[in-house]
Design an enzyme around this catalytic site. Structure first.
Site, mmCIF file in Angstrom:
data_model
loop_
_atom_site.group_PDB
_atom_site.id
_atom_site.type_symbol
_atom_site.label_atom_id
_atom_site.label_comp_id
_atom_site.label_asym_id
_atom_site.label_seq_id
_atom_site.Cartn_x
_atom_site.Cartn_y
_atom_site.Cartn_z
ATOM 1 N N ASP A 110 0.773 -1.262 0.053
ATOM 2 C CA ASP A 110 -0.121 -0.124 0.038
ATOM 3 C C ASP A 110 0.905 1.321 -0.026
ATOM 4 O O ASP A 110 0.747 2.048 -0.738
ATOM 5 C CB ASP A 110 -0.809 -0.023 1.173
ATOM 6 C CG ASP A 110 -1.971 0.824 1.438
ATOM 7 O OD1 ASP A 110 -2.674 1.099 2.205
ATOM 8 O OD2 ASP A 110 -2.253 1.522 0.304
ATOM 9 N N SER A 115 -2.992 -9.952 2.183
ATOM 10 C CA SER A 115 -3.286 -10.300 3.361
ATOM 11 C C SER A 115 -2.043 -11.085 4.044
ATOM 12 O O SER A 115 -2.090 -11.452 5.254
ATOM 13 C CB SER A 115 -4.715 -11.238 3.564
ATOM 14 O OG SER A 115 -5.598 -10.328 3.662
HETATM 15 N N1 APR Z 1 5.312 -5.241 -4.805
HETATM 16 C C1 APR Z 1 4.735 -6.384 -4.606
HETATM 17 N N2 APR Z 1 4.354 -6.975 -3.511
HETATM 18 C C2 APR Z 1 5.030 -6.357 -2.451
HETATM 19 C C3 APR Z 1 5.375 -4.895 -2.609
HETATM 20 C C4 APR Z 1 5.533 -4.460 -3.601
HETATM 21 N N3 APR Z 1 6.336 -3.274 -3.652
HETATM 22 N N4 APR Z 1 5.487 -4.673 -1.167
HETATM 23 C C5 APR Z 1 5.253 -5.426 -0.224
HETATM 24 N N5 APR Z 1 4.679 -6.421 -1.147
HETATM 25 C C6 APR Z 1 4.032 -7.633 -0.540
HETATM 26 C C7 APR Z 1 4.424 -8.052 0.713
HETATM 27 O O1 APR Z 1 5.695 -8.977 0.716
HETATM 28 C C8 APR Z 1 3.307 -9.314 1.205
HETATM 29 O O2 APR Z 1 3.620 -10.587 0.151
HETATM 30 O O3 APR Z 1 2.582 -7.500 -0.586
HETATM 31 C C9 APR Z 1 2.086 -8.897 0.114
HETATM 32 C C10 APR Z 1 1.051 -8.081 1.187
HETATM 33 O O4 APR Z 1 1.600 -7.534 2.294
HETATM 34 P P1 APR Z 1 1.297 -6.272 2.891
HETATM 35 O O5 APR Z 1 1.617 -5.007 1.966
HETATM 36 O O6 APR Z 1 1.622 -5.956 4.276
HETATM 37 O O7 APR Z 1 -0.407 -6.195 2.933
HETATM 38 P P2 APR Z 1 -1.346 -6.984 3.791
HETATM 39 O O8 APR Z 1 -0.974 -8.131 4.581
HETATM 40 O O9 APR Z 1 -2.627 -7.158 3.235
HETATM 41 O O10 APR Z 1 -1.729 -5.814 4.905
HETATM 42 C C11 APR Z 1 -2.402 -4.806 4.651
HETATM 43 O O11 APR Z 1 -0.806 -3.405 5.576
HETATM 44 O O12 APR Z 1 0.486 -1.656 4.261
HETATM 45 C C12 APR Z 1 -0.767 -1.868 5.234
HETATM 46 O O13 APR Z 1 -2.238 -0.274 4.723
HETATM 47 C C13 APR Z 1 -1.957 -1.587 4.453
HETATM 48 O O14 APR Z 1 -3.384 -1.752 6.473
HETATM 49 C C14 APR Z 1 -3.021 -2.518 5.450
HETATM 50 C C15 APR Z 1 -2.108 -3.644 5.680
#
Ligand code: APR
Length: 203
Positions: free
Chosen positions: A32, A121
């Site tokens: 995000d 997630s």
């Molecule tokens: N490109 C692709 N995948 C990515 C990137 C990127 N630039 N950055 C992180 N990821 C991957 C992580 O390694 C993980 O496998 O995205 C996946 C989802 O991780 P998170 O971003 O932590 O998302 P999530 O687990 O769904 O949690 C969502 O986190 O960032 C906050 O605002 C968001 O509150 C929400 C929560």
């Protein structure tokens, strides 16, 4: 068609990238944060305009919202909110499945022919990677199969007495509508480990 890559989703020049957002939909950490940084402040402004369905909630868990991609190479960002994993007995699997279904439906409604998903997630929200990947692959395969079946039926060019448009292909002597391109779905895994989880499911 399904592809699995290891990389940074913000670099992909596809029609839509999916953001693993939170319900407030104004940015955060993880993917995000990366998407908001790469898209620029206009993305924040666009998210702010997405109506709240209840105080502090623009996108309920399992649903999806679409905005332009602004400075991203992707045309659109589809924001979806995955479930926070709390043991698997609170409907998390169905909510995660809904994220994929609703994101794909929104992409199709916006005529996207390519879409990239992160591993929704499985970061801050703690969903076990393998279980999440199984849900993701199952939902994407089901969506593509349904779309292909729909397309295969083909819409006969209306036989309204007018000559068949020269571009309309023939099938068994009858004009059928040209097939729209199949949607390309990319699982964009940040780590090689995540990519291998998906590769083991799509042998
Ligand atoms: N490109 C692709 N995948 C990515 C990137 C990127 N630039 N950055 C992180 N990821 C991957 C992580 O390694 C993980 O496998 O995205 C996946 C989802 O991780 P998170 O971003 O932590 O998302 P999530 O687990 O769904 O949690 C969502 O986190 O960032 C906050 O605002 C968001 O509150 C929400 C929560």
């Amino acid at each position: 068609m399904i592809k699995i890559i290891q990389g940074d989703i913000t670099t992909l020049a596809v029609d839509a990238i999916v953001n693993a957002a939170n319900q407030v939909m104004l940015g955060g950490g993880g993917v995000d944060g990366a998407i908001h940084r790469a898209a620029g402040h206009e993305l924040y402004e666009a998210c702010l305009k997405v109506p709240e369905v209840r105080p502090g909630v623009r996108c309920p868990t399992g649903e999806a919202r679409i905005t332009p991609g602004f400075k991203l190479p992707a045309k659109f960002v589809i924001h979806t909110v995955g479930p926070v994993y709390s043991g698997g007995q609170h409907g998390e699997a169905e909510k995660l499945a809904a994220c994929y279904r609703n994101s794909l439906a929104l992409a199709a409604e916006n005529d996207c022919t390519s879409i990239a998903f992160p591993c929704i997630s499985t970061g801050i929200y703690g969903y076990p990677k393998e279980a999440a990947a199984q849900i993701a692959v199952r939902e994407v395969k089901a969506f593509l199969a349904a779309k292909n079946a729909e397309t295969a039926k083909g819409e006969d060019v209306p036989q309204n007495g007018r000559a068949r448009p020269p571009s309309a292909p023939l099938q068994n002597g009858r004009a059928v509508a040209p097939r729209p391109p199949e949607m390309e779905v990319i699982f964009c895994c940040f780590s090689e480990r995540d990519a291998n989880v998906y590769r083991s499911l799509i042998a």
